[in-house]
Write a protein that holds these residues in place. Structure first.
Motif, mmCIF file in Angstrom:
data_model
loop_
_atom_site.group_PDB
_atom_site.id
_atom_site.type_symbol
_atom_site.label_atom_id
_atom_site.label_comp_id
_atom_site.label_asym_id
_atom_site.label_seq_id
_atom_site.Cartn_x
_atom_site.Cartn_y
_atom_site.Cartn_z
ATOM 1 N N UNK A 143 0.792 -1.224 0.000
ATOM 2 C CA UNK A 143 0.000 0.000 0.000
ATOM 3 C C UNK A 143 0.821 1.268 0.000
ATOM 4 N N UNK A 144 2.143 1.144 0.101
ATOM 5 C CA UNK A 144 2.965 2.356 0.159
ATOM 6 C C UNK A 144 4.104 2.343 -0.861
ATOM 7 N N UNK A 145 4.042 1.451 -1.828
ATOM 8 C CA UNK A 145 5.134 1.309 -2.792
ATOM 9 C C UNK A 145 5.133 2.451 -3.798
ATOM 10 N N UNK A 146 6.340 2.936 -4.112
ATOM 11 C CA UNK A 146 6.565 3.897 -5.190
ATOM 12 C C UNK A 146 7.573 3.267 -6.140
ATOM 13 N N UNK A 147 7.135 2.929 -7.334
ATOM 14 C CA UNK A 147 8.022 2.271 -8.288
ATOM 15 C C UNK A 147 9.123 3.225 -8.737
#
Length: 259
Positions: free
Chosen positions: A182-186
């Motif tokens: 829910x907090x991933x930034x690619x």
């Protein structure tokens, strides 16, 4: 460097050898001249890299000379730090960087904040968390980011510069555990977000920085509308490879509800 890019705006990146800087650098180089600043630069050969202590006021003023923008990524991102460490590595360096930006008349500043500045909201009843809510840090590291944002607001009001604070999620790492989905930034979305922030002319803003994740824990509406951020990636594509939590981190994660 081609002739056209040689006339491009100059962005100074503090923490230039760090994880986030490494991720966004290819995107920056397409649009800007880049000056990377890092205290560990002596052992590396990277185009545009300058060795300097961004916590030293004299050195900071020197490396920001001629800058059109500063992307402040320097600091210690560990949530296990004591407040003394947070102040020295994160708060003080931000204050010095902003003072150097003011001395050089830098018109645009982007500050790397963190979800930890609002970590206590990472509960089902608040999702997706609105960045306009009052800060609720989950650890000393998050408290340091709240102070960073306050310093940024004061800088914008005093100098008239445009200041954008990005509350970055998990950046530069795959979401190996379910609680990070829910907090991933690619990597690519980190580049898109950084370019959008550098191009924004808001006086002051605070925005969450995550991808277009199906597990929508953090509201990125303001980043989309006010910065023009257009994320394209979704952590759900990696969900099958994400395992259980490896252990406690800080109160950003409630053991019973964070996944």
């Amino acid at each position: 460097m081609d002739a056209e890019l040689s006339k491009a705006p100059l962005v100074v990146v503090t923490g230039g050898l760090g994880r986030v800087a490494t991720v966004v650098l290819p995107w920056l180089r397409k649009h800007f001249r880049v000056r990377l600043v890092d205290s560990a630069a002596a052992a590396r050969r990277v185009e545009g890299l300058v060795q300097a202590d961004i916590g030293d006021p004299d050195e900071a003023r020197q490396v920001l000379a001629g800058a059109d923008a500063v992307l402040h990524l320097a600091g210690n991102s560990s949530p296990w730090q004591t407040w003394d460490n947070v102040y020295a590595a994160n708060v003080w360096t931000t204050q010095v960087t902003l003072e150097a930006a003011a001395a050089n008349g830098v018109p645009k500043v982007v500050l790397a904040s963190s979800l930890h500045a609002a970590g206590e909201y990472n509960r089902p009843q608040y999702r997706p968390v609105d960045p306009r809510l009052d800060p609720r840090p989950c650890c000393p590291y998050g408290l340091g980011k709240v102070v960073l944002e306050a310093l940024g607001r004061m800088h914008a009001e005093r100098t008239g510069a445009s200041v954008t604070c990005l509350r970055l999620g998990l950046t530069g790492w795959p979401p190996a555990e379910r609680r990070y989905l829910g907090q991933w930034l690619s990597d690519d979305d980190a580049g898109r977000l950084t370019l959008a922030a550098l191009g924004a002319r808001e006086r002051f803003g605070v925005h969450f920085g995550v991808s277009a994740n199906t597990r929508n824990h953090w509201d990125i509406t303001s980043a989309r509308h006010e910065l023009g951020y257009r994320p394209e990636d979704d952590s759900e594509a990696l969900a099958d490879r994400a395992g259980p939590s490896s252990g406690p981190v800080c109160r950003l994660f409630d053991p019973e509800t964070s996944e």
